[in-house]
Design a protein around this motif. Structure first.
Motif, PDB file in Angstrom:
ATOM      1  N   ALA A 199       6.467  -3.766 -16.874  1.00 29.68           N
ATOM      2  CA  ALA A 199       4.519  -2.978 -16.047  1.00 29.68           C
ATOM      3  C   ALA A 199       4.707  -1.610 -16.533  1.00 29.68           C
ATOM      4  CB  ALA A 199       4.207  -3.734 -15.295  1.00 29.68           C
ATOM      5  N   ALA A 200       5.776  -0.668 -16.917  1.00 26.52           N
ATOM      6  CA  ALA A 200       6.133   0.546 -16.695  1.00 26.52           C
ATOM      7  C   ALA A 200       5.131   0.732 -15.666  1.00 26.52           C
ATOM      8  CB  ALA A 200       5.530   1.441 -18.303  1.00 26.52           C
ATOM      9  N   PRO A 201       5.250   0.766 -14.310  1.00 30.37           N
ATOM     10  CA  PRO A 201       4.408   1.914 -12.804  1.00 30.37           C
ATOM     11  C   PRO A 201       4.612   3.382 -12.956  1.00 30.37           C
ATOM     12  CG  PRO A 201       6.005   0.340 -12.094  1.00 30.37           C
ATOM     13  CD  PRO A 201       6.229   0.136 -13.555  1.00 30.37           C
ATOM     14  N   LEU A 202       3.264   3.640 -12.427  1.00 31.78           N
ATOM     15  CA  LEU A 202       3.471   5.555 -11.981  1.00 31.78           C
ATOM     16  C   LEU A 202       4.409   5.824 -10.354  1.00 31.78           C
ATOM     17  CD1 LEU A 202       0.705   6.640 -14.537  1.00 31.78           C
ATOM     18  CD2 LEU A 202       3.103   6.768 -15.449  1.00 31.78           C
ATOM     19  N   ASP A 203       4.565   5.103  -9.971  1.00 31.94           N
ATOM     20  CA  ASP A 203       4.950   4.944  -8.921  1.00 31.94           C
ATOM     21  C   ASP A 203       6.053   5.134  -8.779  1.00 31.94           C
ATOM     22  OD1 ASP A 203       5.452   4.401  -6.388  1.00 31.94           O
ATOM     23  OD2 ASP A 203       4.218   2.202  -6.064  1.00 31.94           O
ATOM     24  N   PRO A 204       6.830   6.389  -8.438  1.00 34.17           N
ATOM     25  CA  PRO A 204       8.306   6.895  -8.274  1.00 34.17           C
ATOM     26  C   PRO A 204       8.997   6.422  -7.276  1.00 34.17           C
ATOM     27  CG  PRO A 204       6.699   8.267  -7.519  1.00 34.17           C
ATOM     28  CD  PRO A 204       5.710   7.297  -7.780  1.00 34.17           C
TER      29      PRO A 204
ATOM     30  N   ASN B 142       8.407  17.122   1.157  1.00 32.69           N
ATOM     31  CA  ASN B 142       8.006  15.820   1.406  1.00 32.69           C
ATOM     32  C   ASN B 142       5.929  16.278   1.966  1.00 32.69           C
ATOM     33  OD1 ASN B 142       7.101  13.282   1.274  1.00 32.69           O
ATOM     34  ND2 ASN B 142       8.519  12.779   3.488  1.00 32.69           N
ATOM     35  N   LEU B 143       5.238  16.986   1.161  1.00 33.82           N
ATOM     36  CA  LEU B 143       4.223  17.437   1.788  1.00 33.82           C
ATOM     37  C   LEU B 143       3.335  16.165   1.181  1.00 33.82           C
ATOM     38  CD1 LEU B 143       3.975  20.949   0.523  1.00 33.82           C
ATOM     39  CD2 LEU B 143       4.462  20.510   2.767  1.00 33.82           C
ATOM     40  N   GLY B 144       1.265  16.355   1.952  1.00 33.21           N
ATOM     41  CA  GLY B 144       0.872  15.323   1.951  1.00 33.21           C
ATOM     42  C   GLY B 144      -0.665  15.164   2.122  1.00 33.21           C
ATOM     43  N   ILE B 145      -1.728  14.619   1.502  1.00 33.65           N
ATOM     44  CA  ILE B 145      -3.037  15.169   1.509  1.00 33.65           C
ATOM     45  C   ILE B 145      -3.602  13.473   2.975  1.00 33.65           C
ATOM     46  CG2 ILE B 145      -5.210  15.675   0.980  1.00 33.65           C
ATOM     47  CD1 ILE B 145      -4.183  16.911  -0.752  1.00 33.65           C
TER      48      ILE B 145
ATOM     49  N   ILE C  61       7.161  19.707  -8.770  1.00 33.31           N
ATOM     50  CA  ILE C  61       7.657  18.338  -8.913  1.00 33.31           C
ATOM     51  C   ILE C  61       7.153  17.984  -7.677  1.00 33.31           C
ATOM     52  CG2 ILE C  61       9.803  17.384  -9.195  1.00 33.31           C
ATOM     53  CD1 ILE C  61      10.989  19.578 -10.893  1.00 33.31           C
ATOM     54  N   PRO C  62       6.539  16.319  -7.704  1.00 36.77           N
ATOM     55  CA  PRO C  62       6.676  15.889  -5.790  1.00 36.77           C
ATOM     56  C   PRO C  62       8.032  15.481  -5.650  1.00 36.77           C
ATOM     57  CG  PRO C  62       5.554  14.945  -7.881  1.00 36.77           C
ATOM     58  CD  PRO C  62       6.342  16.229  -8.730  1.00 36.77           C
ATOM     59  N   TYR C  63       7.964  16.086  -4.647  1.00 41.16           N
ATOM     60  CA  TYR C  63       9.043  14.918  -3.561  1.00 41.16           C
ATOM     61  C   TYR C  63       9.546  14.174  -3.881  1.00 41.16           C
ATOM     62  CZ  TYR C  63      11.586  14.388   0.911  1.00 41.16           C
ATOM     63  OH  TYR C  63      12.944  13.876   1.371  1.00 41.16           O
ATOM     64  N   SER C  64       8.863  13.244  -4.134  1.00 35.13           N
ATOM     65  CA  SER C  64       9.301  11.252  -5.209  1.00 35.13           C
ATOM     66  C   SER C  64      10.362  11.407  -5.760  1.00 35.13           C
ATOM     67  CB  SER C  64       7.942  10.474  -4.745  1.00 35.13           C
ATOM     68  OG  SER C  64       7.054  10.807  -5.430  1.00 35.13           O
ATOM     69  N   THR C  65       9.427  12.351  -6.987  1.00 38.49           N
ATOM     70  CA  THR C  65      10.031  12.535  -8.039  1.00 38.49           C
ATOM     71  C   THR C  65      11.446  13.045  -7.689  1.00 38.49           C
ATOM     72  OG1 THR C  65       7.834  12.341  -8.661  1.00 38.49           O
ATOM     73  CG2 THR C  65       9.951  13.154 -10.553  1.00 38.49           C
TER      74      THR C  65
ATOM     75  N   ALA D 287      -0.872  10.108   8.669  1.00 41.77           N
ATOM     76  CA  ALA D 287       0.563  10.048   7.707  1.00 41.77           C
ATOM     77  C   ALA D 287       1.310   8.828   7.996  1.00 41.77           C
ATOM     78  CB  ALA D 287       0.951  11.774   7.525  1.00 41.77           C
ATOM     79  N   ALA D 288       1.234   8.630   9.886  1.00 46.16           N
ATOM     80  CA  ALA D 288       2.718   8.091   9.985  1.00 46.16           C
ATOM     81  C   ALA D 288       2.273   6.500   9.718  1.00 46.16           C
ATOM     82  CB  ALA D 288       2.732   7.936  11.541  1.00 46.16           C
ATOM     83  N   ARG D 289       0.863   6.156   9.049  1.00 46.88           N
ATOM     84  CA  ARG D 289       0.253   4.785   8.615  1.00 46.88           C
ATOM     85  C   ARG D 289       0.443   4.600   7.352  1.00 46.88           C
ATOM     86  NH1 ARG D 289      -3.860   4.745  12.520  1.00 46.88           N
ATOM     87  NH2 ARG D 289      -5.372   4.472  11.010  1.00 46.88           N
ATOM     88  N   GLY D 290       1.127   5.899   6.917  1.00 44.65           N
ATOM     89  CA  GLY D 290       1.090   5.452   5.096  1.00 44.65           C
ATOM     90  C   GLY D 290      -0.431   6.131   4.048  1.00 44.65           C
ATOM     91  N   ARG D 291      -1.033   6.695   5.449  1.00 46.81           N
ATOM     92  CA  ARG D 291      -1.847   6.610   4.196  1.00 46.81           C
ATOM     93  C   ARG D 291      -1.902   8.449   3.697  1.00 46.81           C
ATOM     94  NH1 ARG D 291      -4.766   2.604   3.521  1.00 46.81           N
ATOM     95  NH2 ARG D 291      -7.070   4.121   4.133  1.00 46.81           N
ATOM     96  N   ALA D 292      -0.888   9.028   3.513  1.00 49.51           N
ATOM     97  CA  ALA D 292      -1.135  10.090   2.620  1.00 49.51           C
ATOM     98  C   ALA D 292      -1.149  10.575   1.263  1.00 49.51           C
ATOM     99  CB  ALA D 292       0.343  11.097   3.144  1.00 49.51           C
ATOM    100  N   VAL D 293      -0.970  10.756   0.104  1.00 53.66           N
ATOM    101  CA  VAL D 293      -1.029  10.801  -0.765  1.00 53.66           C
ATOM    102  C   VAL D 293      -0.246  12.271  -1.126  1.00 53.66           C
ATOM    103  CG1 VAL D 293      -2.147  11.397  -2.806  1.00 53.66           C
ATOM    104  CG2 VAL D 293      -3.094   9.707  -1.677  1.00 53.66           C
ATOM    105  N   ALA D 294       0.869  12.142  -1.877  1.00 55.59           N
ATOM    106  CA  ALA D 294       1.864  13.595  -2.460  1.00 55.59           C
ATOM    107  C   ALA D 294       1.565  14.668  -3.013  1.00 55.59           C
ATOM    108  CB  ALA D 294       2.795  12.721  -3.141  1.00 55.59           C
TER     109      ALA D 294
END
Length: 337
Positions: A92-97, A270-273, A139-143, A306-313
């Motif tokens: 599937a080659a997702p763009l999810d690191p 590990n920054l996000g919005i 380079i994003p933190y997850s990458t 953010a703690a509930r998983g709503r942050a975008v990197a």
């Protein structure tokens, strides 16, 4: 205090399930956390049930859920099914690191090093990490985690350094180098009678423990709160006391980008919005027994989202749309220098 015993992990999973019922809009990250605690409690079949429950619903990160399910299945004797799921994710080659990270670590844990290496290399290519990267801050933190994992796998395969390995070295901030931490011969030193070798291994273990502790202390991104223009208009109409926090929507967007760049320059990873809505904010204020007009609630609200998983990197990946919702590529919008 973090859960330590199987009973503690089971209790934490049950608490997360109750929270997910209370906040159905955040059920995906909460159920994933609950499943992780069930795995740690040794109840892997029940964890699989939670993964199946998620996959039967609408989720934002289906490939990540599948990757977790595959990793869990392989651990309790369902290798063929786990392999089939991993093959499906790779195809599937997702763009999810994060999904690629779990896939690679699962393969590595079961000595499928060549396949783990191929998966990590594919992931970095898909995510637009060019081998000629100059500005590592973009380079994003997850990458970054993918680069570190690939470096470790390549050391296990006795491959020579390439450009991405050098990049991983540059991003590494611990006092002991990645080459030393990822040295396959480290196990030999544990059986050594040489005090110097044992002291060196203790130093390496302390460095690794420090990195793990840093990751555990920040399980979710340091997040900055973003209000889309319609939401901000509604917020300020209802609570004009907050006008001093948000003079204009344009100024609000510029402040978000400036704050994130300042945090990044100070070395914060590990920054996000997180994106706010007025009903959600009002509910949060009520839970805190405070008025939504209280500006001190705003950073707490951001942390809770953010703690509930709503942050975008942040920053967005190469070629990705800007976080502001303009539909323009980040590099041509708020990411432009």
């Amino acid at each position: 205090m973090r859960p330590d015993t199987p009973a503690d992990h089971t209790a934490e999973a049950e608490r997360l399930l109750r929270t997910a019922a209370q906040y159905p809009e955040d059920h995906e990250p909460l159920l994933l956390q609950a499943a992780a605690h069930l795995e740690l409690a040794g109840d892997r079949p029940k964890a699989t049930t939670l993964y199946d429950r998620l996959l039967a619903s609408k989720v934002d990160h289906p490939h990540l859920v599948k990757a977790f399910k595959a990793a869990n299945l392989w651990e309790y004797g369902h290798e063929p099914e786990a392999r089939a799921i991993i093959d499906g994710i790779r195809a599937a080659a997702p763009l999810d690191p994060a999904a690629w990270e779990i896939v690679a670590e699962t393969l590595e844990a079961h000595d499928e090093l060549d396949l783990a290496h191929a998966s990590l290399t594919t992931a970095l290519s898909l995510l637009g990490v060019g081998e000629e990267v100059v500005d590592v801050t973009g380079i994003p933190y997850s990458t970054q985690s993918l680069l570190t994992t690939r470096h470790r796998v390549r050391r296990l395969l006795a491959l020579t350094h390439d450009t991405w390995d050098t990049l991983a070295d540059e991003l590494h901030t611990a006092p002991i180098t990645l080459d030393e931490l990822h040295d396959p011969k480290r196990l030999w030193s544990l059986g050594s009678e040489d005090p110097a070798e044992l002291q060196a291994e203790l130093a390496r273990l302390r460095a690794e423990l420090g990195s793990y502790r840093a990751a555990l202390s920040r399980p979710f991104p340091v997040a900055v709160l973003h209000w889309p223009e319609p939401e901000l208009d509604e917020l300020l109409t209802a609570y004009p006391e907050l006008q001093s926090e948000y003079p204009t929507h344009a100024a609000h967007l510029l402040d978000i980008e400036a704050s994130l760049r300042e945090l990044a320059a100070a070395g914060t990873a590990n920054l996000g919005i997180v994106t706010g809505t007025v009903p959600s904010y009002e509910a949060f204020a009520a839970s805190e027994s405070s008025s939504p007009a209280n500006a001190d609630l705003l950073p707490q609200y951001a942390t809770t989202l953010a703690a509930r998983g709503r942050a975008v990197a942040w920053p967005p990946g190469r070629g990705a749309d800007c976080w502001c919702g303009s539909g323009v590529a980040y590099g041509d919008c708020h990411g432009a220098d």
